[in-house]
Design a protein around this motif. Structure first.
Motif, PDB file in Angstrom:
ATOM      1  N   UNK A 137      -1.614  -0.129  -4.922  1.00  0.00           N
ATOM      2  CA  UNK A 137      -2.093  -0.218  -3.542  1.00  0.00           C
ATOM      3  C   UNK A 137      -2.412   1.159  -2.985  1.00  0.00           C
ATOM      4  N   UNK A 138      -1.516   2.101  -3.221  1.00  0.00           N
ATOM      5  CA  UNK A 138      -1.750   3.466  -2.720  1.00  0.00           C
ATOM      6  C   UNK A 138      -2.936   4.106  -3.444  1.00  0.00           C
ATOM      7  N   UNK A 139      -3.043   3.852  -4.747  1.00  0.00           N
ATOM      8  CA  UNK A 139      -4.192   4.392  -5.500  1.00  0.00           C
ATOM      9  C   UNK A 139      -5.498   3.818  -4.948  1.00  0.00           C
ATOM     10  N   UNK A 164       0.801  -1.237   0.000  1.00  0.00           N
ATOM     11  CA  UNK A 164       0.000   0.000   0.000  1.00  0.00           C
ATOM     12  C   UNK A 164       0.824   1.274   0.000  1.00  0.00           C
ATOM     13  N   UNK A 165       2.148   1.138   0.091  1.00  0.00           N
ATOM     14  CA  UNK A 165       2.987   2.341   0.127  1.00  0.00           C
ATOM     15  C   UNK A 165       3.224   2.958  -1.232  1.00  0.00           C
ATOM     16  N   UNK A 166       2.807   2.278  -2.291  1.00  0.00           N
ATOM     17  CA  UNK A 166       3.093   2.803  -3.634  1.00  0.00           C
ATOM     18  C   UNK A 166       2.118   2.208  -4.651  1.00  0.00           C
ATOM     19  N   UNK A 177       5.978   3.746   3.516  1.00  0.00           N
ATOM     20  CA  UNK A 177       4.633   3.686   4.102  1.00  0.00           C
ATOM     21  C   UNK A 177       4.294   5.018   4.767  1.00  0.00           C
ATOM     22  N   UNK A 178       5.285   5.609   5.471  1.00  0.00           N
ATOM     23  CA  UNK A 178       5.028   6.865   6.188  1.00  0.00           C
ATOM     24  C   UNK A 178       4.679   7.979   5.212  1.00  0.00           C
ATOM     25  N   UNK A 179       5.370   8.027   4.088  1.00  0.00           N
ATOM     26  CA  UNK A 179       5.045   9.119   3.150  1.00  0.00           C
ATOM     27  C   UNK A 179       3.677   8.884   2.512  1.00  0.00           C
ATOM     28  N   UNK A 180       3.296   7.614   2.319  1.00  0.00           N
ATOM     29  CA  UNK A 180       1.949   7.326   1.796  1.00  0.00           C
ATOM     30  C   UNK A 180       0.885   7.707   2.828  1.00  0.00           C
ATOM     31  N   UNK A 181       1.165   7.419   4.100  1.00  0.00           N
ATOM     32  CA  UNK A 181       0.223   7.768   5.171  1.00  0.00           C
ATOM     33  C   UNK A 181       0.008   9.286   5.197  1.00  0.00           C
ATOM     34  N   UNK A 182       1.093  10.023   5.055  1.00  0.00           N
ATOM     35  CA  UNK A 182       0.976  11.498   5.076  1.00  0.00           C
ATOM     36  C   UNK A 182       0.101  11.975   3.906  1.00  0.00           C
ATOM     37  N   UNK A 183       0.367  11.390   2.733  1.00  0.00           N
ATOM     38  CA  UNK A 183      -0.415  11.767   1.536  1.00  0.00           C
ATOM     39  C   UNK A 183      -1.914  11.520   1.764  1.00  0.00           C
ATOM     40  N   UNK A 184      -2.250  10.393   2.376  1.00  0.00           N
ATOM     41  CA  UNK A 184      -3.666  10.054   2.605  1.00  0.00           C
ATOM     42  C   UNK A 184      -4.271  10.941   3.700  1.00  0.00           C
ATOM     43  N   UNK A 185      -3.501  11.159   4.763  1.00  0.00           N
ATOM     44  CA  UNK A 185      -4.033  11.995   5.864  1.00  0.00           C
ATOM     45  C   UNK A 185      -4.281  13.418   5.391  1.00  0.00           C
ATOM     46  N   UNK A 186      -3.443  13.907   4.482  1.00  0.00           N
ATOM     47  CA  UNK A 186      -3.646  15.260   3.934  1.00  0.00           C
ATOM     48  C   UNK A 186      -4.997  15.359   3.238  1.00  0.00           C
ATOM     49  N   UNK A 200      -7.090   0.916 -12.334  1.00  0.00           N
ATOM     50  CA  UNK A 200      -7.256  -0.424 -11.736  1.00  0.00           C
ATOM     51  C   UNK A 200      -7.715  -0.301 -10.287  1.00  0.00           C
ATOM     52  N   UNK A 201      -7.374   0.811  -9.643  1.00  0.00           N
ATOM     53  CA  UNK A 201      -7.795   1.014  -8.244  1.00  0.00           C
ATOM     54  C   UNK A 201      -9.324   1.081  -8.163  1.00  0.00           C
ATOM     55  N   UNK A 202      -9.962   1.692  -9.170  1.00  0.00           N
ATOM     56  CA  UNK A 202     -11.430   1.763  -9.186  1.00  0.00           C
ATOM     57  C   UNK A 202     -12.026   0.360  -9.266  1.00  0.00           C
ATOM     58  N   UNK A 203     -11.417  -0.483 -10.095  1.00  0.00           N
ATOM     59  CA  UNK A 203     -11.885  -1.870 -10.229  1.00  0.00           C
ATOM     60  C   UNK A 203     -11.703  -2.621  -8.904  1.00  0.00           C
ATOM     61  N   UNK A 204     -10.522  -2.428  -8.301  1.00  0.00           N
ATOM     62  CA  UNK A 204     -10.253  -3.103  -7.022  1.00  0.00           C
ATOM     63  C   UNK A 204     -11.260  -2.679  -5.960  1.00  0.00           C
ATOM     64  N   UNK A 205     -11.517  -1.392  -5.904  1.00  0.00           N
ATOM     65  CA  UNK A 205     -12.429  -0.872  -4.871  1.00  0.00           C
ATOM     66  C   UNK A 205     -13.845  -1.401  -5.104  1.00  0.00           C
ATOM     67  N   UNK A 206     -14.258  -1.502  -6.360  1.00  0.00           N
ATOM     68  CA  UNK A 206     -15.591  -2.046  -6.651  1.00  0.00           C
ATOM     69  C   UNK A 206     -15.663  -3.523  -6.230  1.00  0.00           C
ATOM     70  N   UNK A 207     -14.647  -4.289  -6.621  1.00  0.00           N
ATOM     71  CA  UNK A 207     -14.624  -5.719  -6.266  1.00  0.00           C
ATOM     72  C   UNK A 207     -14.660  -5.899  -4.749  1.00  0.00           C
TER      73      UNK A 207
END
Ligand SMILES: NC(=O)c1ccc[n+]([C@@H]2O[C@H](COP(=O)([O-])OP(=O)(O)OC[C@H]3O[C@@H](n4cnc5c(N)ncnc54)[C@H](OP(=O)(O)O)[C@@H]3O)[C@@H](O)[C@H]2O)c1
Length: 275
Positions: free
Chosen positions: A15-17, A10-12, A38-47, A237-244
């Motif tokens: 998974x991150x999308x 999920x850091x990139x 992972x920490x930089x991905x967490x920051x991006x999401x928290x923002x 592909x993230x949209x497909x994953x989220x729907x599934x």
């Protein structure tokens, strides 16, 4: 109780999308080996206002996956697991690839089966290499050992891969590991269904991610065969994953969904010239 979505890798990339979308109505746990990523991905999401935590874990280690599952169960109801962690031929040798992709999937699916329940979904990620690697190479008769004796499975699969030319072992290991992911996903569907868990695999073609960029020289060869002549964008592909992974496709399980711009559908086998 919070609805939790665990995203390995999920850091990139994909998974991150997927975390950006799943984070709208889930508490997100990002897992991967590299804490700084992972920490930089967490920051991006928290923002963006997404509730999320990072948990450093190596999917090829059963113990590490058990710790991840224990942590996730303590955060709420694990309703979705998106297992994106994976290694491509430029990221490791044949053994590392098999351990990351095949053993990693067995570890993740078996351990999370124990803590997930009714209405949840496990989504594994394969690759179009599973279809493009010549099928006669796939040692499908060995896959069943993964259900009873994972060490025997790895030993036999690695013995088979070592019969291949050394220069192709990582490529072959990648194709076999991802073919195994599809087989294993289908095999697990009935058992998962007994607990009300759906399990699916998604098969990406070439995508603009850190991994996709590493493989871009070889991957560009495929583009000319695809119906859509470009790399996919992670959010597609993230949209497909989220729907599934959502509750909407409640009857969808034990299936592989190819998202590759039509490359596999073209029937072309770009690997046949090098094997
Ligand atoms: N991009 C493509 O063109 C493409 C094509 C076909 C299939 N795929 C598949 O799609 C999935 C996502 O890849 P991506 O394109 O999004 O690439 P990516 O950005 O490189 O993501 C892969 C992630 O997996 C993590 N990872 C690797 N080994 C791990 C391990 N043993 N334990 C835990 N985490 C691990 C990596 O983080 P750490 O290194 O920090 O652990 C990384 O964040 C992979 O399974 C890949 O095989 C991608």
């Amino acid at each position: 109780m919070k609805n939790v979505c665990v995203i390995t890798g999920g850091g990139s990339g994909m998974g991150l999308a997927a975390a950006h979308i799943m984070g709208k109505d889930h508490f997100i746990i990002l897992a991967g080996r590299t804490a700084s990523r992972l920490e930089s991905a967490v920051k991006e999401l928290r923002d963006e206002g997404i509730e999320t935590e990072a948990f450093a874990a190596d999917v090829s280690s059963r113990q590490s996956v058990e710790k991840l599952a224990e942590y996730a169960a303590g955060c709420g109801r694990v309703r979705a697991l998106i297992h994106c962690a994976g290694l491509s031929p430029h990221m490791g040798d044949a053994r590392l690839i098999m351990q990351g992709n095949a053993l990693g999937t067995v570890n993740i699916d078996e351990v999370f089966y124990e803590i997930m329940g009714e209405g949840s979904c496990i989504l594994n990620v394969s690759s179009m290499s599973a279809y493009l690697t010549p099928q006669f190479i796939m040692p499908k008769r060995l896959y069943k050992h993964a259900l009873t004796d994972i060490e025997k499975f790895l030993k036999k699969i690695m013995g088979f891969i070592r019969l291949m030319p050394r220069s192709q072992q990582a490529n072959v290991a990648y194709g076999i590991s991802k073919n195994f992911v599809i087989w294993y996903t289908k095999k697990m569907a009935e058992k998962m269904g007994g607990k009300g868990i759906r399990i699916l695999s998604v098969t990406p073609g070439n995508f603009e991610t850190p991994m996709g960029r590493l493989e871009s020289k070889e991957a560009s060869e495929y583009i000319k065969y695809c119906a859509i002549k470009r790399f996919g964008r992670p959010e597609e592909i993230a949209e497909l994953m989220a729907f599934c992974a959502s509750e909407k496709p409640g009857f969808l399980t034990g299936a592989d969904i190819i998202c590759d711009g039509g490359c596999v559908a073209s029937g072309v086998n770009p690997l046949k010239n090098i094997l």
